[in-house]
Design an enzyme around this catalytic site. Sequence first.
Site, PDB file in Angstrom:
ATOM      1  CG  HIS A  22      -2.262  -0.585   0.957  1.00 17.37           C
ATOM      2  ND1 HIS A  22      -3.089  -0.449  -0.009  1.00 17.37           N
ATOM      3  CD2 HIS A  22      -2.742  -1.892   1.648  1.00 17.37           C
ATOM      4  CE1 HIS A  22      -4.144  -1.079  -0.313  1.00 17.37           C
ATOM      5  NE2 HIS A  22      -4.060  -2.021   0.837  1.00 17.37           N
ATOM      6  CG  ASP A  53      -4.576  -4.282  -2.155  1.00 18.26           C
ATOM      7  OD1 ASP A  53      -5.006  -4.377  -3.239  1.00 18.26           O
ATOM      8  OD2 ASP A  53      -5.193  -4.315  -1.134  1.00 18.26           O
ATOM      9  NE  ARG A 102      -7.013   2.280   2.480  1.00 20.01           N
ATOM     10  CZ  ARG A 102      -7.468   1.004   2.141  1.00 20.01           C
ATOM     11  NH1 ARG A 102      -6.586   0.188   1.566  1.00 20.01           N
ATOM     12  NH2 ARG A 102      -8.516   0.737   1.966  1.00 20.01           N
ATOM     13  CG  ASN A 116      -8.945  -4.950  -3.034  1.00 18.68           C
ATOM     14  OD1 ASN A 116      -7.939  -5.343  -2.241  1.00 18.68           O
ATOM     15  ND2 ASN A 116      -9.676  -4.026  -2.513  1.00 18.68           N
ATOM     16  CG  HIS A 117      -6.672  -0.952  -2.973  1.00 19.35           C
ATOM     17  ND1 HIS A 117      -7.018   0.280  -2.802  1.00 19.35           N
ATOM     18  CD2 HIS A 117      -7.144  -1.472  -2.085  1.00 19.35           C
ATOM     19  CE1 HIS A 117      -7.689   0.409  -1.982  1.00 19.35           C
ATOM     20  NE2 HIS A 117      -7.969  -0.625  -1.299  1.00 19.35           N
ATOM     21  CG  HIS A 130      -5.211  -9.149  -2.825  1.00 22.21           C
ATOM     22  ND1 HIS A 130      -4.220  -8.533  -2.076  1.00 22.21           N
ATOM     23  CD2 HIS A 130      -6.435  -8.185  -2.556  1.00 22.21           C
ATOM     24  CE1 HIS A 130      -4.651  -7.536  -1.458  1.00 22.21           C
ATOM     25  NE2 HIS A 130      -5.911  -7.216  -1.806  1.00 22.21           N
ATOM     26  CG  HIS A 132      -8.459  -8.375   0.870  1.00 22.71           C
ATOM     27  ND1 HIS A 132      -8.485  -7.192   0.271  1.00 22.71           N
ATOM     28  CD2 HIS A 132      -9.765  -8.821   1.020  1.00 22.71           C
ATOM     29  CE1 HIS A 132      -9.762  -6.750  -0.124  1.00 22.71           C
ATOM     30  NE2 HIS A 132     -10.493  -7.799   0.295  1.00 22.71           N
TER      31      HIS A 132
END
Length: 497
Positions: free
Chosen positions: A240, A267, A271, A299-300, A348, A423
């Site tokens: 992230h 991911d 963020r 998912n990001h 993930h 996740h």
Amino acid sequence: MEEFAKAEQAKADGNKYFQEGKYAKALASYSMAIELSEDDGLDGLDSLDDTKPKNPSIQIYYANRAFCHIKMENFGSALVDATKAIEAKEDFPKGWYRRGSAQMALGRPKEALKDFMQLCKLAPNDKDAREKLKQCQKQVQADKFAKAIGCEKTKPASETVDVAKMEVDSTYDGPMYISGSCTVDFCQHLMEHQKKEQCIAKKFAYQIVLDMIEMLKQSSTLVDIDVPEKGEVTVCGDVHGQFYDLLNIFALNGVPSEANPYLFNGDFVDRGSFSVEVILTLFAWKLAFPNHMHLARGNHETRNMNKLYGFEGEVTKKYGEELYQLFCEAFCLLPLCHVINQQVFVVHGGLFSQDGVTLDAIRKVNRDCEPPDEGLMTEMLWSDPQPGRGRAPSKRGVGVAFGQDVTENFLNVNGLKMVIRSHEMKEEGYEIEHSGKLVTVFSAPNYCDQMGNKGAFIRLDGKTMTPKYTTFAHVSHPNVRPMQYANPMLGQLMGMS
């Protein structure tokens, strides 16, 4: 009346915890208030008695719990609670506010627009309500425009960008990337350069992503990884955009090489405000060691998330819109999962809403797209494990919550030993669930500079596939706050503005 008093006290406790940022405890207190309000104490016999007084605060409890869910990013649960608040009191503005917020966070601006319009009808003089409606209308219009532009485009950015015409400033003293020849020295130089908060030349950033796109076109939805009996592989979870913590992982565990392979389980971005640095570093190492540096989509690594959580804004700020479009192409080509030594399934998010899913069925999933609303791809990116057995709706509003029996069925059907997924933030950086058959690993310590959690990575030996866990604390980074490039609307909805 005694139950009312207890419920009000539970609400007060929840408010106190919420103000302290203890959202899980606040959630429990609001849940207690709701349970006290809904428990009639007469085995339901009084449900026919319309004269029994109802708790006049029930909609407040639901709206407060919805706000807790929003803070914890359980947007599916927030949507449910906000709807219950509206059902309890249709003219309660906060119910519509919370539901609109949850809809926006789930990437559903059209549905959110309806809620914010109703909010403004109920609170016509509320400046904040009008501002939310205005921002939502802008988002809906922007989405319409983006869709129209997308329909007009006949070629992807990778086929139209002309890197040859990009000039490198004569004063540039950073790493020089040579297409088709990514070396360890370049990767090391790239990390050191970015560590000093310096961007590499635009030409080189574009070329790295273009080369990555070409490499990923040769990949597949499910990638098999073979680890020699005397070898090991390291599995990392969410990073992230925490670039300095990524550097610390390499300091602790060594940089990628043929003798030290890695799998980063999605991911990479959003963020954290050094997402560009993270993804360029991971892509460079992948180009240097194609068969020993593995990357899975999270998912990001999707447009909807990037638009809200910062990656789109960061890339556009540092390099330009066109490079962001190239990243989107690359993300769509990332594998969705890996199988290590025919024993360990690494994905993930998690598993599926149906039993009997085979690895062959997964191999046939078309990954070259944005995730649909449902299906195998979406569940691999979004699902979460739950205690006990069976399945339940996801608290996130996407994917499914699955129990130990679901994990065991998947492993048995496919002759596998265990599942590794990411996740979710975990206090110790990892968590073992489902009787040891499922592990969550998360590699972003002190998540968003506020959670205080540890990060972790897992090493698996090629002979026994026995996981060894290493936890680590966060390291300092330059004074750039998380979510620096996120959509301002998201900050407003989550009360971060």
